[in-house]
Write a protein that holds these residues in place. Structure first.
Motif, PDB file in Angstrom:
ATOM      1  N   ASN A   8       0.842  -1.176   0.000  1.00  0.00           N
ATOM      2  CA  ASN A   8       0.000   0.000   0.000  1.00  0.00           C
ATOM      3  C   ASN A   8       0.897   1.254   0.000  1.00  0.00           C
ATOM      4  O   ASN A   8       1.791   1.370   0.835  1.00  0.00           O
ATOM      5  N   PRO A   9       0.657   2.207  -0.936  1.00  0.00           N
ATOM      6  CA  PRO A   9       1.495   3.417  -0.983  1.00  0.00           C
ATOM      7  C   PRO A   9       1.497   4.201   0.328  1.00  0.00           C
ATOM      8  O   PRO A   9       2.517   4.763   0.709  1.00  0.00           O
ATOM      9  N   ARG A  10       0.374   4.211   1.020  1.00  0.00           N
ATOM     10  CA  ARG A  10       0.294   4.927   2.299  1.00  0.00           C
ATOM     11  C   ARG A  10       1.216   4.269   3.333  1.00  0.00           C
ATOM     12  O   ARG A  10       1.925   4.940   4.080  1.00  0.00           O
ATOM     13  N   LYS A  11       1.215   2.940   3.365  1.00  0.00           N
ATOM     14  CA  LYS A  11       2.075   2.184   4.277  1.00  0.00           C
ATOM     15  C   LYS A  11       3.544   2.428   3.934  1.00  0.00           C
ATOM     16  O   LYS A  11       4.391   2.583   4.815  1.00  0.00           O
ATOM     17  N   GLN A  13       4.798   5.111   2.541  1.00  0.00           N
ATOM     18  CA  GLN A  13       5.155   6.457   2.997  1.00  0.00           C
ATOM     19  C   GLN A  13       5.408   6.480   4.500  1.00  0.00           C
ATOM     20  O   GLN A  13       6.333   7.139   4.971  1.00  0.00           O
ATOM     21  N   GLN A  14       4.588   5.750   5.257  1.00  0.00           N
ATOM     22  CA  GLN A  14       4.791   5.679   6.710  1.00  0.00           C
ATOM     23  C   GLN A  14       6.151   5.072   7.039  1.00  0.00           C
ATOM     24  O   GLN A  14       6.876   5.571   7.895  1.00  0.00           O
ATOM     25  N   LYS A  17       8.922   7.503   6.223  1.00  0.00           N
ATOM     26  CA  LYS A  17       8.975   8.578   7.216  1.00  0.00           C
ATOM     27  C   LYS A  17       9.642   8.088   8.501  1.00  0.00           C
ATOM     28  O   LYS A  17      10.449   8.796   9.110  1.00  0.00           O
ATOM     29  N   ASP A  22      12.197  11.740   3.484  1.00  0.00           N
ATOM     30  CA  ASP A  22      11.121  12.613   3.028  1.00  0.00           C
ATOM     31  C   ASP A  22      11.130  12.632   1.505  1.00  0.00           C
ATOM     32  O   ASP A  22      12.190  12.778   0.884  1.00  0.00           O
TER      33      ASP A  22
END
Length: 132
Positions: A8-11, A13-14, A17, A22
């Motif tokens: 998942n792209p959101r995962k 990014q997490q 981070k 960044d």
């Protein structure tokens, strides 16, 4: 590198981070890379991403470059800056490769492509857009 093929792209990014990485998209119009051998790689409307990992900045450029001679590019850039009505000089300084690209992409003759490039100050994207 991270093995996140189906992640998942959101995962993703997490995780980045958490590792101190960044990522920012840059809205670039043109990217020019000059090589040691005097060539320039010109990316028109590329996708540019800046990644900062613990103080080290890395840039990723996605797009199809055109290759031109840096000396010819300097002549073209210099003629773009003049505003004394010397459109003949600007037209003569437009690289044949740029004319061919505009003609092919817009489906027009080389003369029409040359005129559009001259009117757009040598900007490939603007010339193509004006002909479409």
């Amino acid at each position: 590198m991270f093995g996140g093929g189906g992640m998942n792209p959101r995962k993703m990014q997490q995780m980045m981070k958490q590792m101190g990485i960044d990522v920012d998209d840059i809205d670039a119009e043109r990217v020019v890379i000059t090589t040691e051998d005097g060539e320039e790689l010109v990316f028109e409307a590329p996708q540019v991403t800046k990644m900062n990992a613990q103080g080290t900045e890395t840039y990723q450029i996605v797009g199809e470059p055109t290759v031109r001679d840096a000396d010819a590019a300097a002549v073209t850039d210099a003629s773009e800056d003049t505003d004394d009505g010397s459109s003949d000089e600007a037209t003569a300084a437009i690289p044949d490769e740029d004319i061919q690209i505009v003609a092919t992409r817009a489906g027009v003759s080389k003369d029409e492509a040359r005129e559009a490039l001259a009117a757009a100050g040598g900007d490939l994207a603007a010339a193509i857009a004006s002909l479409e």
